[in-house]
Motif scaffolding. Structure first.
Motif, PDB file in Angstrom:
ATOM      1  N   THR A 156     -68.674 -34.819  91.825  1.00  0.00           N
ATOM      2  CA  THR A 156     -69.426 -33.557  91.765  1.00  0.00           C
ATOM      3  C   THR A 156     -68.438 -32.394  91.904  1.00  0.00           C
ATOM      4  N   ARG A 157     -68.712 -31.316  91.189  1.00  0.00           N
ATOM      5  CA  ARG A 157     -67.814 -30.153  91.184  1.00  0.00           C
ATOM      6  C   ARG A 157     -68.233 -29.199  92.285  1.00  0.00           C
ATOM      7  N   LYS A 158     -67.258 -28.751  93.049  1.00  0.00           N
ATOM      8  CA  LYS A 158     -67.520 -27.836  94.145  1.00  0.00           C
ATOM      9  C   LYS A 158     -66.959 -26.461  93.792  1.00  0.00           C
ATOM     10  N   PHE A 159     -67.751 -25.405  93.961  1.00  0.00           N
ATOM     11  CA  PHE A 159     -67.292 -24.034  93.662  1.00  0.00           C
ATOM     12  C   PHE A 159     -66.664 -23.421  94.912  1.00  0.00           C
ATOM     13  N   LYS A 160     -65.586 -22.639  94.696  1.00  0.00           N
ATOM     14  CA  LYS A 160     -64.943 -21.941  95.798  1.00  0.00           C
ATOM     15  C   LYS A 160     -65.700 -20.642  96.055  1.00  0.00           C
ATOM     16  N   ALA A 161     -65.948 -20.350  97.291  1.00  0.00           N
ATOM     17  CA  ALA A 161     -66.649 -19.130  97.653  1.00  0.00           C
ATOM     18  C   ALA A 161     -65.688 -18.150  98.323  1.00  0.00           C
ATOM     19  N   GLU A 162     -64.488 -17.963  97.759  1.00  0.00           N
ATOM     20  CA  GLU A 162     -63.498 -17.055  98.318  1.00  0.00           C
ATOM     21  C   GLU A 162     -63.302 -15.872  97.373  1.00  0.00           C
ATOM     22  N   ILE A 163     -62.940 -14.730  97.957  1.00  0.00           N
ATOM     23  CA  ILE A 163     -62.662 -13.540  97.155  1.00  0.00           C
ATOM     24  C   ILE A 163     -61.158 -13.431  96.986  1.00  0.00           C
ATOM     25  N   ASN A 164     -60.728 -13.216  95.770  1.00  0.00           N
ATOM     26  CA  ASN A 164     -59.317 -13.049  95.497  1.00  0.00           C
ATOM     27  C   ASN A 164     -58.980 -11.567  95.702  1.00  0.00           C
ATOM     28  N   VAL A 165     -58.217 -11.264  96.744  1.00  0.00           N
ATOM     29  CA  VAL A 165     -57.940  -9.873  97.107  1.00  0.00           C
ATOM     30  C   VAL A 165     -56.640  -9.341  96.513  1.00  0.00           C
ATOM     31  N   VAL A 166     -55.879 -10.145  95.838  1.00  0.00           N
ATOM     32  CA  VAL A 166     -54.596  -9.702  95.286  1.00  0.00           C
ATOM     33  C   VAL A 166     -54.782  -8.560  94.271  1.00  0.00           C
ATOM     34  N   PRO A 167     -55.742  -8.591  93.350  1.00  0.00           N
ATOM     35  CA  PRO A 167     -55.906  -7.459  92.426  1.00  0.00           C
ATOM     36  C   PRO A 167     -56.301  -6.162  93.152  1.00  0.00           C
ATOM     37  N   TYR A 168     -57.086  -6.280  94.212  1.00  0.00           N
ATOM     38  CA  TYR A 168     -57.477  -5.085  94.961  1.00  0.00           C
ATOM     39  C   TYR A 168     -56.275  -4.462  95.670  1.00  0.00           C
ATOM     40  N   ILE A 169     -55.398  -5.302  96.206  1.00  0.00           N
ATOM     41  CA  ILE A 169     -54.190  -4.791  96.847  1.00  0.00           C
ATOM     42  C   ILE A 169     -53.306  -4.093  95.816  1.00  0.00           C
ATOM     43  N   ASP A 170     -53.196  -4.651  94.636  1.00  0.00           N
ATOM     44  CA  ASP A 170     -52.401  -4.026  93.581  1.00  0.00           C
ATOM     45  C   ASP A 170     -52.953  -2.652  93.205  1.00  0.00           C
ATOM     46  N   VAL A 171     -54.256  -2.546  93.073  1.00  0.00           N
ATOM     47  CA  VAL A 171     -54.873  -1.263  92.728  1.00  0.00           C
ATOM     48  C   VAL A 171     -54.653  -0.241  93.849  1.00  0.00           C
ATOM     49  N   MET A 172     -54.790  -0.666  95.082  1.00  0.00           N
ATOM     50  CA  MET A 172     -54.593   0.252  96.205  1.00  0.00           C
ATOM     51  C   MET A 172     -53.138   0.732  96.290  1.00  0.00           C
ATOM     52  N   LEU A 173     -52.178  -0.139  96.011  1.00  0.00           N
ATOM     53  CA  LEU A 173     -50.779   0.287  96.032  1.00  0.00           C
ATOM     54  C   LEU A 173     -50.480   1.287  94.918  1.00  0.00           C
ATOM     55  N   VAL A 174     -51.065   1.082  93.744  1.00  0.00           N
ATOM     56  CA  VAL A 174     -50.883   2.037  92.647  1.00  0.00           C
ATOM     57  C   VAL A 174     -51.483   3.391  93.016  1.00  0.00           C
ATOM     58  N   LEU A 175     -52.683   3.413  93.605  1.00  0.00           N
ATOM     59  CA  LEU A 175     -53.292   4.676  94.027  1.00  0.00           C
ATOM     60  C   LEU A 175     -52.462   5.355  95.117  1.00  0.00           C
ATOM     61  N   LEU A 176     -51.906   4.574  96.029  1.00  0.00           N
ATOM     62  CA  LEU A 176     -51.071   5.131  97.080  1.00  0.00           C
ATOM     63  C   LEU A 176     -49.843   5.818  96.496  1.00  0.00           C
ATOM     64  N   VAL A 177     -49.204   5.185  95.529  1.00  0.00           N
ATOM     65  CA  VAL A 177     -48.028   5.779  94.890  1.00  0.00           C
ATOM     66  C   VAL A 177     -48.411   7.062  94.155  1.00  0.00           C
ATOM     67  N   ILE A 178     -49.552   7.073  93.475  1.00  0.00           N
ATOM     68  CA  ILE A 178     -49.998   8.267  92.751  1.00  0.00           C
ATOM     69  C   ILE A 178     -50.228   9.416  93.721  1.00  0.00           C
ATOM     70  N   PHE A 179     -50.886   9.170  94.836  1.00  0.00           N
ATOM     71  CA  PHE A 179     -51.140  10.226  95.817  1.00  0.00           C
ATOM     72  C   PHE A 179     -49.853  10.688  96.494  1.00  0.00           C
ATOM     73  N   MET A 180     -48.911   9.789  96.718  1.00  0.00           N
ATOM     74  CA  MET A 180     -47.645  10.191  97.323  1.00  0.00           C
ATOM     75  C   MET A 180     -46.847  11.084  96.384  1.00  0.00           C
TER      76      MET A 180
END
Length: 142
Positions: A11-35
Motif C-alpha cells: 500500500t502507498r503511504k503519502f507524506k504529510a510534510e511541508i517542504n519549506v526550502v522554497p519558502y526560505i529561498d523566497v524570503m532570502l530574495v525578499l530580504l536582499v531586495i529590501f536591504m
C-alpha cells in the motif's frame, strides 16, 4: 479487488510534510531586495515648497530681524518708519515689540530671519508676537 492486490501487495503511504526550502529561498530574495532598497530612501530630506507671492505685503508693519549671532533688530517700516532698535536677547525683543504693538495695535509683524538661523528662533519670535496679541505675523522671503 483492492488496490493492494493489483500493485504487488504494497500500500502507498503519502507524506504529510511541508517542504519549506522554497519558502526560505523566497524570503532570502525578499530580504536582499529590501536591504538594497533601504539606503535609497532618505527620510530626513525635507522638500520645502517655493514661496510665491500670493498677496501684496502690507505697506506699514513692524519688522523683526533675526541674525544667527542671537542679535535681533526691531523697526517700524512704511510711512510711519522709525528708528531701528537692537535687542541683545529675546526678552528685550519681546519688551520692545510690546511697546511698539501698544502704540500701533493694528500693524502686522513681519519676521525677517537669516537663512542660517535656527528654526527654533523663528518659532519663538512668532510665539512671542502671538502672545502679545498680534493677529497677523508673516515671514519675509526673497
Amino acid at each position: 479487488m483492492s488496490n493492494s492486490t493489483l500493485r504487488g501487495g504494497r500500500t502507498r503511504k503519502f507524506k504529510a510534510e511541508i517542504n519549506v526550502v522554497p519558502y526560505i529561498d523566497v524570503m532570502l530574495v525578499l530580504l536582499v531586495i529590501f536591504m538594497v532598497a533601504a539606503p535609497m530612501t532618505n527620510p530626513s530630506v525635507i522638500n520645502l515648497p517655493t514661496a510665491g507671492r500670493s498677496t501684496l505685503p502690507p505697506t506699514a508693519y513692524i519688522e523683526i530681524g533675526l541674525q544667527p549671532d542671537a542679535r535681533a533688530t526691531i523697526a517700524m517700516k512704511g510711512p510711519a518708519a522709525g528708528k531701528i532698535d537692537t535687542a541683545a536677547d529675546r526678552d528685550a525683543l519681546t519688551q520692545k515689540l510690546q511697546t511698539l504693538h501698544d502704540e500701533n495695535p493694528e500693524l502686522p509683524v513681519m519676521i525677517s530671519a537669516d537663512k542660517n538661523i535656527k528654526y527654533d528662533e523663528v518659532i519663538q519670535a512668532i510665539t512671542a508676537a502671538k502672545k502679545l496679541g498680534v493677529t497677523r505675523v508673516g515671514l519675509a522671503t526673497k
